[in-house]
Motif scaffolding. Structure first.
Motif, mmCIF file in Angstrom:
data_model
loop_
_atom_site.group_PDB
_atom_site.id
_atom_site.type_symbol
_atom_site.label_atom_id
_atom_site.label_comp_id
_atom_site.label_asym_id
_atom_site.label_seq_id
_atom_site.Cartn_x
_atom_site.Cartn_y
_atom_site.Cartn_z
ATOM 1 N N GLY A 129 14.068 3.604 3.193
ATOM 2 C CA GLY A 129 14.813 2.727 3.271
ATOM 3 C C GLY A 129 14.799 1.897 4.683
ATOM 4 O O GLY A 129 15.115 0.838 4.724
ATOM 5 N N MET A 130 13.348 1.688 5.510
ATOM 6 C CA MET A 130 12.651 1.080 6.301
ATOM 7 C C MET A 130 11.981 -0.096 5.685
ATOM 8 O O MET A 130 12.144 -0.426 4.895
ATOM 9 C CB MET A 130 11.627 1.986 6.889
ATOM 10 N N ASP A 131 11.952 -0.482 6.637
ATOM 11 C CA ASP A 131 10.899 -2.404 6.599
ATOM 12 C C ASP A 131 10.052 -2.048 6.551
ATOM 13 O O ASP A 131 9.026 -1.651 7.566
ATOM 14 C CB ASP A 131 11.820 -3.021 8.624
ATOM 15 N N TRP A 132 9.525 -1.803 4.906
ATOM 16 C CA TRP A 132 7.800 -1.735 5.408
ATOM 17 C C TRP A 132 7.112 -2.861 5.571
ATOM 18 O O TRP A 132 5.676 -3.091 5.807
ATOM 19 C CB TRP A 132 7.544 -1.737 3.436
ATOM 20 N N LYS A 133 7.446 -4.367 5.937
ATOM 21 C CA LYS A 133 6.590 -5.231 6.471
ATOM 22 C C LYS A 133 6.344 -5.006 8.099
ATOM 23 O O LYS A 133 5.156 -5.490 7.940
ATOM 24 C CB LYS A 133 8.014 -6.584 6.219
ATOM 25 N N ARG A 134 6.509 -3.481 8.271
ATOM 26 C CA ARG A 134 6.592 -3.011 9.679
ATOM 27 C C ARG A 134 5.259 -2.691 9.492
ATOM 28 O O ARG A 134 4.659 -2.287 10.987
ATOM 29 C CB ARG A 134 7.435 -2.996 10.774
ATOM 30 N N VAL A 135 4.459 -1.715 8.639
ATOM 31 C CA VAL A 135 3.672 -0.974 8.366
ATOM 32 C C VAL A 135 2.520 -1.377 7.955
ATOM 33 O O VAL A 135 2.545 -2.149 7.845
ATOM 34 C CB VAL A 135 4.022 -0.166 7.139
ATOM 35 N N ASN A 144 0.702 -0.918 0.066
ATOM 36 C CA ASN A 144 0.473 0.073 0.175
ATOM 37 C C ASN A 144 0.750 1.216 -0.067
ATOM 38 O O ASN A 144 2.167 0.705 0.208
ATOM 39 C CB ASN A 144 -1.241 -0.224 0.665
ATOM 40 N N HIS A 145 0.438 2.118 0.025
ATOM 41 C CA HIS A 145 0.904 3.735 -0.262
ATOM 42 C C HIS A 145 2.371 4.089 1.080
ATOM 43 O O HIS A 145 3.614 4.444 1.254
ATOM 44 C CB HIS A 145 -0.151 4.956 0.128
ATOM 45 N N ALA A 146 1.606 3.572 2.003
ATOM 46 C CA ALA A 146 2.855 4.178 3.627
ATOM 47 C C ALA A 146 3.593 2.551 3.669
ATOM 48 O O ALA A 146 5.018 3.186 3.232
ATOM 49 C CB ALA A 146 2.178 3.816 4.837
ATOM 50 N N GLN A 147 3.248 1.956 2.732
ATOM 51 C CA GLN A 147 4.072 0.432 2.844
ATOM 52 C C GLN A 147 5.616 0.762 1.377
ATOM 53 O O GLN A 147 6.888 0.777 1.696
ATOM 54 C CB GLN A 147 4.098 -0.872 2.439
ATOM 55 N N LEU A 148 5.141 1.300 0.266
ATOM 56 C CA LEU A 148 5.998 1.882 -0.681
ATOM 57 C C LEU A 148 7.072 2.890 -0.455
ATOM 58 O O LEU A 148 7.965 3.009 -0.330
ATOM 59 C CB LEU A 148 4.901 2.378 -1.696
#
Length: 106
Positions: free
Chosen positions: A88-94, A78-82
């Protein structure tokens, strides 16, 4: 937005969207397609904006992009994960919070 696992660092926007087409997806549907370099320190995002092909590129200086296991499947973000991925953050935690749809407006 879809993550495409194979590394394609030397390809341009047209070549990347051709890979999307060859994989059975429509490269002109407005989705963003994200590709990463082999070392995971660079990404390229290719998409069709309705009037032309766009290409975004980013290289992290001292880190790597968080990436799922490379395989034949695609991952949708989703937008926040992108935004987390690009930063450079861990998008899996969003995670998104489910919001109940309003019954009326006003």
């Amino acid at each position: 937005m879809r993550l495409c696992g194979a590394p394609h660092n030397r390809k341009g926007s047209d070549s990347l969207l051709a890979l999307v087409r060859d994989a059975g997806s429509d490269p002109f549907n407005g989705s963003l397609y994200v590709f990463r370099a082999k070392r995971a320190d660079r990404i390229k995002i290719a998409w069709w904006d309705g009037s032309g092909v766009c290409l975004y590129s980013k290289r992290l200086e001292k880190n790597q992009f968080v990436w799922p296991k490379i395989g034949p499947s695609r991952v949708q973000l989703n937008h926040a994960q992108l935004m987390a991925l690009v930063d450079g953050m861990d998008w899996k935690r969003v995670r998104t919070v489910a919001v109940k749809r309003p019954e009326f407006a006003g």
